[in-house]
Design a protein around this motif. Sequence first.
Motif, PDB file in Angstrom:
ATOM      1  N   ALA A 139       2.367  -0.478 -11.713  1.00  0.00           N
ATOM      2  CA  ALA A 139       1.761   0.444 -10.756  1.00  0.00           C
ATOM      3  C   ALA A 139       1.577   1.832 -11.359  1.00  0.00           C
ATOM      4  O   ALA A 139       0.523   2.462 -11.186  1.00  0.00           O
ATOM      5  N   LEU A 140       2.572   2.335 -12.086  1.00  0.00           N
ATOM      6  CA  LEU A 140       2.472   3.676 -12.668  1.00  0.00           C
ATOM      7  C   LEU A 140       1.375   3.736 -13.724  1.00  0.00           C
ATOM      8  O   LEU A 140       0.634   4.728 -13.788  1.00  0.00           O
ATOM      9  N   ARG A 141       1.261   2.709 -14.531  1.00  0.00           N
ATOM     10  CA  ARG A 141       0.196   2.706 -15.545  1.00  0.00           C
ATOM     11  C   ARG A 141      -1.181   2.648 -14.876  1.00  0.00           C
ATOM     12  O   ARG A 141      -2.129   3.302 -15.326  1.00  0.00           O
ATOM     13  N   GLU A 142      -1.280   1.862 -13.802  1.00  0.00           N
ATOM     14  CA  GLU A 142      -2.558   1.747 -13.100  1.00  0.00           C
ATOM     15  C   GLU A 142      -2.927   3.053 -12.401  1.00  0.00           C
ATOM     16  O   GLU A 142      -4.083   3.482 -12.417  1.00  0.00           O
ATOM     17  N   TRP A 195       5.621   9.078  -3.118  1.00  0.00           N
ATOM     18  CA  TRP A 195       6.739   8.256  -2.632  1.00  0.00           C
ATOM     19  C   TRP A 195       6.292   6.807  -2.708  1.00  0.00           C
ATOM     20  O   TRP A 195       5.279   6.414  -2.109  1.00  0.00           O
ATOM     21  N   LEU A 196       6.997   5.993  -3.495  1.00  0.00           N
ATOM     22  CA  LEU A 196       6.622   4.594  -3.671  1.00  0.00           C
ATOM     23  C   LEU A 196       7.731   3.682  -3.175  1.00  0.00           C
ATOM     24  O   LEU A 196       8.881   3.792  -3.619  1.00  0.00           O
ATOM     25  N   ASN A 197       7.373   2.785  -2.264  1.00  0.00           N
ATOM     26  CA  ASN A 197       8.321   1.787  -1.798  1.00  0.00           C
ATOM     27  C   ASN A 197       8.308   0.579  -2.724  1.00  0.00           C
ATOM     28  O   ASN A 197       7.447   0.467  -3.609  1.00  0.00           O
ATOM     29  N   GLY A 248      -0.793   4.729   2.225  1.00  0.00           N
ATOM     30  CA  GLY A 248      -1.496   3.468   2.046  1.00  0.00           C
ATOM     31  C   GLY A 248      -0.781   2.606   1.038  1.00  0.00           C
ATOM     32  O   GLY A 248       0.440   2.677   0.886  1.00  0.00           O
ATOM     33  N   THR A 249      -1.556   1.801   0.316  1.00  0.00           N
ATOM     34  CA  THR A 249      -1.023   0.959  -0.754  1.00  0.00           C
ATOM     35  C   THR A 249      -1.827   1.228  -2.014  1.00  0.00           C
ATOM     36  O   THR A 249      -3.061   1.248  -1.977  1.00  0.00           O
ATOM     37  N   ALA A 250      -1.146   1.451  -3.117  1.00  0.00           N
ATOM     38  CA  ALA A 250      -1.812   1.725  -4.393  1.00  0.00           C
ATOM     39  C   ALA A 250      -1.000   1.072  -5.505  1.00  0.00           C
ATOM     40  O   ALA A 250       0.237   1.138  -5.493  1.00  0.00           O
ATOM     41  N   GLY A 251      -1.679   0.456  -6.439  1.00  0.00           N
ATOM     42  CA  GLY A 251      -0.964  -0.226  -7.510  1.00  0.00           C
ATOM     43  C   GLY A 251      -0.061  -1.330  -7.003  1.00  0.00           C
ATOM     44  O   GLY A 251       0.907  -1.701  -7.659  1.00  0.00           O
ATOM     45  N   GLY A 252      -0.362  -1.845  -5.805  1.00  0.00           N
ATOM     46  CA  GLY A 252       0.455  -2.898  -5.218  1.00  0.00           C
ATOM     47  C   GLY A 252       1.693  -2.404  -4.493  1.00  0.00           C
ATOM     48  O   GLY A 252       2.481  -3.217  -3.987  1.00  0.00           O
ATOM     49  N   LEU A 253       1.890  -1.076  -4.411  1.00  0.00           N
ATOM     50  CA  LEU A 253       3.079  -0.514  -3.777  1.00  0.00           C
ATOM     51  C   LEU A 253       2.690   0.385  -2.606  1.00  0.00           C
ATOM     52  O   LEU A 253       1.756   1.181  -2.713  1.00  0.00           O
ATOM     53  N   PRO A 254       3.403   0.292  -1.467  1.00  0.00           N
ATOM     54  CA  PRO A 254       3.177   1.230  -0.376  1.00  0.00           C
ATOM     55  C   PRO A 254       3.524   2.644  -0.824  1.00  0.00           C
ATOM     56  O   PRO A 254       4.502   2.850  -1.546  1.00  0.00           O
ATOM     57  N   TYR A 255       2.732   3.634  -0.375  1.00  0.00           N
ATOM     58  CA  TYR A 255       2.978   4.995  -0.840  1.00  0.00           C
ATOM     59  C   TYR A 255       2.754   6.022   0.260  1.00  0.00           C
ATOM     60  O   TYR A 255       2.037   5.805   1.236  1.00  0.00           O
TER      61      TYR A 255
END
Length: 266
Positions: A85-88, A62-64, A10-17
């Motif tokens: 994203a990592l902090r969130e 895995w973060l795009n 999905g998408t988390a922290g604004g990044l596809p994962y």
Amino acid sequence: MRRPSQVDAGTAGGLPYLRVGSGPVLVFLPGITAHHEVPVGMDRRFQLGQLRPLARRREVWWLNRPHGLTSGVSMADIAADHAVALRELFGRPVDVLGVSTGGSVALQLAADAPSAVRKLVLVSAAYALGERGRHAQRDTAMWLRAGRTRRAAVSMMDIMGAGPLSHGAAKAMGWLLGGTFVGRGDPDLLALIEAEDAFDLHDRLHAITAPTLVVGGSHDACYGRALLERTAAAIPDARLVLFPRKGHLGVSPSVVRPVLDFLDEP
């Protein structure tokens, strides 16, 4: 606890994962992807093939790259999105592994946001592109802008292989699979190539505080042995693992062992 084979996406922290495995968190930043989406089909199988050996002992994220990259974006801009994203997502330092272009992002992240990174692993990545890698990516962008997808894929695959036979086979595969490797000229991809073309973190390597492991092949055509060695030498207390007679590596079973051993050390 998720089963080792279970995959979330999905998408988390604004990044596809993609997320797979269980255990301590390991953020995985991939090499150049054809688009900035959650991978599907052959691309998804390839990416999961790299993640699953790590997922036996880690919860691998895995973060795009973020959507909407435009010309003029810098590697620092991209790393800043990752830091947010990592902090969130985690709210604490986590281990980060970057492959090739993902390694460029990971290095910038470790330099700019040291509180986000617990340990850093670079696979086939250095503080700047080597001349052959830079030339290959510029040609890839040129052919994509011209609508020549197969030629673009051949240019991108020019950095693969450790010798004449494997090098030729990689370029042939690029011609056959074309858009699977490089898409159709996604503006996000072109912006990323421009950002990495300008990327050079050499003068800031001495300030990286995360324990660091650099892994590569002695015959890496994208960077060259010397760049890998200089990257490891300039980061305080960094370690270098070079595989003899190997080229531009992904996360293969032989790479997984030294990576996990390094991450599991106190």
